[in-house]
Design an enzyme around this catalytic site. Structure first.
Site, PDB file in Angstrom:
ATOM      1  CD  GLN A  84      -1.143  -2.600  12.985  1.00  0.00           C
ATOM      2  OE1 GLN A  84      -1.705  -1.466  13.219  1.00  0.00           O
ATOM      3  NE2 GLN A  84      -0.540  -2.888  11.633  1.00  0.00           N
ATOM      4  CB  CYS A 115       1.958   3.740  13.286  1.00  0.00           C
ATOM      5  SG  CYS A 115       0.746   5.446  13.464  1.00  0.00           S
ATOM      6  CG  ASN A 218      -0.773  -1.335   2.545  1.00  0.00           C
ATOM      7  OD1 ASN A 218      -0.296  -0.415   3.670  1.00  0.00           O
ATOM      8  ND2 ASN A 218      -2.102  -0.940   2.280  1.00  0.00           N
ATOM      9  N   GLY A 219      -0.626  -0.012  -0.541  1.00  0.00           N
ATOM     10  CA  GLY A 219      -0.495   1.283  -0.859  1.00  0.00           C
ATOM     11  C   GLY A 219      -1.130   1.541  -2.262  1.00  0.00           C
ATOM     12  CG  ASP A 220      -0.661   4.682  -3.831  1.00  0.00           C
ATOM     13  OD1 ASP A 220      -1.367   5.198  -2.561  1.00  0.00           O
ATOM     14  OD2 ASP A 220      -0.018   5.161  -4.291  1.00  0.00           O
TER      15      ASP A 220
END
EC number: 1.3.1.-
Length: 348
Positions: A84, A115, A218-220
């Site tokens: 990345q 970001c 994406n997330g948690d």
């Protein structure tokens, strides 16, 4: 929404991601030692490096004939592997992308548009800052796609810069029109940082705005069951696991088993987790030497202890170690060897 289960592998360009589980790029954490730990446990379809500053890469290449430390191990490790990169200049990004393809033979070049850290956003006008200028994103992606061909280029975004300026649907269309081969979406805005909960309904909604490229959520995702639920409930082709895997590199193997309909392997015993951490430490020391490796390992050690009884006590000691002898002593004396559940049972 009910989704097909188990979820099939999906493609990023010609690359087949199987299982459809991806390890997130995380600055300061997903270096070669950590990536090796994840590979040893298995279960991940695509591994990623830390995010690399494209402008810094280009400057080092021109002035000191060196490449960023965050590319340690990339040339020699197993594939598939995504690298990345971030910046806001299309020319710099395309130049660095081409170098990654030609010199490192990476599997995927991923662009960071997500970001939220101030140093990247407000100071460098990169990362999630660029969500406010989709036209600039289009230029960066399209230039990078041409420079990296036939290696696929992907993008990672957030829902928007703030809850008041959510524009992920528009951005998703721009990403695809610019030629990206896949889109990853973190279900928070940049203003949210990592507070609150990821909005998977918003992530799922984006799928209807894409014509054919895969959508990765994406997330948690901190358990195999949450991974299963994400695939069953939301319209995504893959999922990316981030912070939850830092002290649990076995999480991908557990999630992969759950997706196959197999019994989920139990977490390693606390003694095995301690040994895993020590193995990780040896890999870090091999690369950075004892002094720097020990300092770097402090944050990983805290991740391995997280959620265990006595984690705070352990963190207070390991945060100050500066030599291998000190590290081993602190681990021997203070690494948590009982879970919170075990302690509750003993005290009942």
């Amino acid at each position: 929404m009910s989704r097909p289960f188990p979820p099939p592998p999906f493609r990023i360009g010609d690359l087949v991601v199987d299982p459809p589980l991806l390890q997130a790029p995380m600055a300061g954490f997903t270096n070669a030692a950590f990536r090796q730990m994840v590979r040893e446990y298995g279960g991940v379809g695509l591994i990623a490096t830390e995010m690399v500053n494209a402008r810094g890469f280009a400057w080092m290449d021109e002035h000191v004939a060196e490449h960023p430390e965050r590319l340690w191990g990339v040339a020699d490790e197993a594939r598939p592997l995504a690298v990345q990169i971030w910046d806001n200049d299309p020319a710099t990004m395309s130049k660095v992308g081409r170098r990654l393809v030609e010199e490192y033979q990476v599997s995927v070049v991923d662009i960071n548009f997500g970001c939220p850290v101030r140093q990247v956003t407000e100071k460098a006008h990169s990362g999630s800052y660029l969500l406010r200028t989709p036209g600039r994103m289009f230029e960066i992606i399209s230039r990078l796609v041409k420079a990296c061909a036939p290696t696929p280029v992907t993008a990672k975004i957030r829902l928007g810069c703030s809850p008041e300026t959510i524009n992920c649907n528009e951005v998703a269309r721009v990403v695809e029109e610019a030629g990206a081969a896949a889109l990853t979406v973190h279900g928070r805005t940049a203003k949210d940082m990592f507070r609150g909960h990821a909005d998977w309904d918003r992530i799922s909604e984006i799928k209807s705005h894409l014509k054919q490229i895969p959508l990765i959520g994406n997330g948690d995702l901190d358990s195999a069951q949450k991974v299963v639920d994400a695939f069953k409930r939301y319209d995504v082709d893959g999922v990316m696991i981030a912070r939850a895997c830092l002290g649990r590199p076995w999480l991908f193997a557990q999630a992969a088993a759950a997706l196959r309909g197999e019994p989920v392997p139990a977490d390693p015993s606390l003694a095995q987790q301690r040994d895993c951490m020590l193995h990780h430490y040896e890999l870090v020391k091999q690369r950075f030497g004892e002094e720097k490796g020990t300092v770097l390992m402090r944050k990983y050690a805290c991740c391995y202890a997280q959620g265990k009884y006595g984690a705070r006590h352990f963190r207070s000691h390991v945060a100050n170690v500066s030599s291998a002898d000190e590290f081993y002593r602190v681990v021997e004396e203070h690494f948590p060897m009982k879970s919170k559940e075990e302690m509750k049972a003993e005290m009942a």
